[in-house]
Design an enzyme around this catalytic site. Structure first.
Site, mmCIF file in Angstrom:
data_model
loop_
_atom_site.group_PDB
_atom_site.id
_atom_site.type_symbol
_atom_site.label_atom_id
_atom_site.label_comp_id
_atom_site.label_asym_id
_atom_site.label_seq_id
_atom_site.Cartn_x
_atom_site.Cartn_y
_atom_site.Cartn_z
ATOM 1 N N ASP A 42 37.872 35.113 8.102
ATOM 2 C CA ASP A 42 36.516 34.835 8.459
ATOM 3 C C ASP A 42 36.485 33.572 9.424
ATOM 4 O OD1 ASP A 42 33.905 35.437 8.772
ATOM 5 O OD2 ASP A 42 33.617 34.818 6.553
ATOM 6 N N ASN B 223 30.698 45.957 9.787
ATOM 7 C CA ASN B 223 30.833 45.137 11.257
ATOM 8 C C ASN B 223 30.429 46.089 12.361
ATOM 9 O OD1 ASN B 223 33.795 43.521 9.917
ATOM 10 N ND2 ASN B 223 31.936 42.875 10.283
HETATM 11 C C1 IPE Z 1 34.377 39.998 6.265
HETATM 12 O O1 IPE Z 1 33.729 39.295 7.119
HETATM 13 C C2 IPE Z 1 34.870 41.265 7.210
HETATM 14 C C3 IPE Z 1 36.148 40.752 7.963
HETATM 15 C C4 IPE Z 1 36.540 39.787 8.020
HETATM 16 C C5 IPE Z 1 36.661 41.565 8.920
HETATM 17 P P1 IPE Z 1 32.235 39.049 7.400
HETATM 18 O O2 IPE Z 1 32.084 38.045 8.493
HETATM 19 O O3 IPE Z 1 31.828 40.516 8.129
HETATM 20 O O4 IPE Z 1 31.365 39.223 6.401
HETATM 21 P P2 IPE Z 1 29.844 38.680 5.760
HETATM 22 O O5 IPE Z 1 28.945 39.246 6.867
HETATM 23 O O6 IPE Z 1 29.957 37.292 6.091
HETATM 24 O O7 IPE Z 1 29.857 38.914 4.446
HETATM 25 C C1 IPE Z 2 35.747 37.434 11.287
HETATM 26 O O1 IPE Z 2 35.079 36.367 11.923
HETATM 27 C C2 IPE Z 2 36.245 38.575 12.045
HETATM 28 C C3 IPE Z 2 35.689 39.716 11.990
HETATM 29 C C4 IPE Z 2 34.574 39.945 10.921
HETATM 30 C C5 IPE Z 2 35.819 40.862 12.876
HETATM 31 P P1 IPE Z 2 33.517 36.606 11.991
HETATM 32 O O2 IPE Z 2 33.076 37.204 13.223
HETATM 33 O O3 IPE Z 2 33.006 37.054 10.831
HETATM 34 O O4 IPE Z 2 33.205 34.919 12.428
HETATM 35 P P2 IPE Z 2 31.996 34.181 11.742
HETATM 36 O O5 IPE Z 2 31.700 34.529 10.209
HETATM 37 O O6 IPE Z 2 30.567 34.742 12.617
HETATM 38 O O7 IPE Z 2 32.174 32.700 11.942
HETATM 39 MG MG MG Z 3 31.987 36.206 9.274
#
Ligand code: IPE
Ligand code: IPE
Ligand code: MG
Length: 264
Positions: free
Chosen positions: A36, A84
């Site tokens: 993340d 997502n």
């Molecule tokens: C979790 O991260 C999913 C992945 C890393 C693929 P998110 O960024 O989607 O999770 P939330 O929204 O912060 O809970």
């Molecule tokens: C994790 O990084 C990757 C996926 C969920 C695909 P994020 O895209 O959630 O990054 P933040 O949380 O917005 O910084």
């Molecule tokens: Mg994230």
């Protein structure tokens, strides 16, 4: 040659040694990672979020190689959740085409390193070109004996549990299974991780302290390590810190810590 390596200059095999601070006998068998912070990494640099995802791929390659070199048996990463899809369409499209590009480009080297790759999730909702590549990568690497690399793609823990319950219910209705015999082992054998078992260590980057629907059943007794580092920055020292943290834990599984003999 050990089972994994990076190919350096002149095709020389380069294997990263396990840092001396780590006890080679107390490494986790299975590591799970919620990768993340890609978006925030990019925002901080005034870059588009897409650049954060691309940089995240480099962090993943680095981490897979280290885990493989250090003898970790299973690495399970969260690449795309069932939630997502609610992101802006351009971001979802970018991620799907990034998965395709990376898989196409890396398949040969994953195979050379004896990685066994598997994709966990509702794969039939992915773009069909990506599905074809996933099938190819899974088949080509199926017999490899190196690290088992699970990529959770369109994965949701609740969805996985519901599907497992559905399959068991169907078997019961068809008379192939006595519902009274359903126990934790039978239930776990219906999960996508049936061949990998439960993670010993969960790492979440970017400081968020939640599971976000990841491996809800399997993480019941995993040790949890949260780091503020954004995923694209996650490197050898962060993996070492996570493993050191893991090695400092006492896993009791609901029991009591064994006492030295004269304390009993
Ligand atoms: C979790 O991260 C999913 C992945 C890393 C693929 P998110 O960024 O989607 O999770 P939330 O929204 O912060 O809970
Ligand atoms: C994790 O990084 C990757 C996926 C969920 C695909 P994020 O895209 O959630 O990054 P933040 O949380 O917005 O910084
Ligand atoms: Mg994230």
């Amino acid at each position: 040659m050990t089972r994994s390596s990076a190919i350096g200059a002149d095709n020389e095999v380069v294997i990263s040694p396990l840092p001396r601070v780590l006890d080679p006998h107390r490494l986790p068998n299975h590591i799970a990672i919620i990768m993340d912070g890609n978006g925030r990494w990019a925002n901080e640099r005034r870059l588009p979020r897409a650049m954060g995802h691309s940089a995240g791929v480099d962090a993943l390659k680095r981490t897979l190689r280290l885990c493989s070199d250090w003898g970790i048996n299973v690495l399970t990463v969260y690449a795309f959740s069932t939630e997502n899809w609610s992101r802006p369409r351009e971001e979802v499209n970018f991620l799907m085409s990034l998965f395709e590009r990376v898989l196409k480009k890396e398949l040969q080297s994953l195979n050379l390193k004896k990685v066994r790759i598997d994709f966990l999730g509702d794969l039939d909702q992915l773009p069909s070109r990506l599905q074809d590549l996933i099938n190819e990568a899974t088949e080509v690497t199926a017999k490899n004996n190196g690290i088992c690399f699970n990529v959770c793609t369109n994965y949701g823990g609740r969805r996985e549990l519901v599907l497992a319950a559905q399959r068991l219910a169907l078997k019961a209705v068809e008379g192939d299974l006595d519902p009274n015999l359903i126990d934790e082992n039978i239930f776990a054998s219906e999960l996508l991780t049936a061949n990998s078992g439960d993670p010993d260590l969960l790492i979440r980057t970017s400081g968020e302290r939640r599971l976000s629907n990841f491996l809800l059943w399997q993480l019941a007794y995993s040790e949890i390590h949260v780091t503020d580092i954004y995923w694209p920055d996650f490197d050898v020292k962060d993996l070492t810190s996570a493993l050191l943290d893991y090695q400092s834990r006492t896993r009791r599984f609901g029991g009591v810590e064994p006492m030295p003999p004269n304390d009993i």
